[in-house]
Design an enzyme around this catalytic site. Sequence first.
Site, PDB file in Angstrom:
ATOM      1  CB  SER A 132      -0.954   0.007   1.201  1.00 38.57           C
ATOM      2  OG  SER A 132      -2.054  -0.836   0.950  1.00 38.57           O
ATOM      3  CE  LYS A 135      -4.559   2.096  -0.387  1.00 33.49           C
ATOM      4  NZ  LYS A 135      -3.903   0.772  -0.343  1.00 33.49           N
ATOM      5  CB  SER A 323      -4.463   1.527   3.929  1.00 29.14           C
ATOM      6  OG  SER A 323      -3.583   1.037   2.930  1.00 29.14           O
TER       7      SER A 323
END
Length: 490
Positions: A132, A135, A323
């Site tokens: 993640s 991101k 997230s």
Amino acid sequence: MKRTMSRAARHPWFEIIRRQLPLALLTILIVALAVPAAMLVAPALTGQRPNPESTESAVPAWQQVPRDLSLPQGISPLKDSAPVPWPDTLAAQLDATLKTDGGGSFTGVVQDAATGQVLFDRDGAGGRVPASNMKLLTAAAALRAIGPDQRFSTTVVAGAEAGSVVLTGGGDVLLGAGESSRDAVMGHAGLATLAGLTVKSLQENGVKGPVQVRLDDSLFTGPALNPTWSPDDVAAGETAPLFPLALNSARYDPAVTTGPRPQDAAMAAAEAFSAQLTAAGAAAGLSVTAGVERAKAPESGRVLAEVQSATLRQQVDLMLQTSDNYLAEVLGRLAAVATGQPGSNDGATATVYQQVQDLGIPTDGLRVADVSGLSLGNQVSAGQLSEIVRAITSGTEHSLRAAIGGFPVAGLTGTLGSRYTDASTEGGAGLVRAKTGTLNFVIALSGYVVDADGRLLVFSFIGNGLEPGAAGNRTALDRTASALASCGCR
């Protein structure tokens, strides 16, 4: 009888003392109060060790746990004269903590944010699955392509057929089922509010009903699922088929962030809108036909009602804090649309890659398979992630500052809220601000910290090939980031 004065009373010094006495008493009182205050301040001025039960005044402001969680607009306080850590000293500390629990390996980069000087480099150019941490690239790309204050509209447009209305998705997947909530990000725009505005507009235009609801979700194109995602992740609710409108970021309940998601989030939102329109219409004597069908809104169709989302900066904040994979993918597609690309998987990945390149960050070895980090096809180096964090915190493009508040705070907020609680990591609590990343054999942490000397440092640590579920790997990352926070590495 005439009163007489003594010789002493007639002396001029007596008159001076008599007049000055109140002032003297006041001075004595001030001194009496000042002495205890001076005893409290003196240790800070003299360098004496303060009583641990007294105050936090000996600890620099940037090293104290924050008293509130208001979103920062910049990184402060910083001192140009703050010393930069010695690379050798820093490396000795980080090498002692950045160790895997079982198999696999960690890469990492630490930079001085102001100058870009690399202070620690362990295979920092090597491509890694970032989980993640991807991101962070998406956040920067969306802010550059769209702008931090942009909102996304969900509209109701008069349909081509008499009595029909078309619910049209403009990219807001954080819709609420009820009334709009101005102070919220999730549910900032509400379908009940949109339905009420629609009924009012229909009445003003003389529509008696029955009203037929249509759905236009054509803003996004191509496959609704990224072909590189694991079907198991989709089944588990890590993400869902993508549409340009949805309730609760494609969740059945905004309070339940795990488990299966709607597989047609746009239709679920349209059916919820139809129900709200039916309720609002009944009170106004307006009937609504059951069922919703897909149909493209006429290009010249009159807008009957509109609600707007929270700003992009607020959505980026939510995406990084929690997230949220679904929201990340939607923001990637919206960035693509904003730059003239298709609102598709390919459009999103190409746009994120291009925006990173346009920031001046080297893209050697960079592979963008998705924009949320679920795909194992992503390849990003620790050096590239560190440069993204540096661009956000202290780069020349001030629109990227909107992402600062989205970094979870160690031990306090978001995906770091339950970490930094044991003796080996608690030194970083309230100080480390970083985006997390976790897949079965991947763990990552990229963010920033102001060290003990007042120097802003940015960092990225990525572990690949790790033993799934080994708790020591997360601890290793947290201990390493805590070491940066307490660093006076000279």
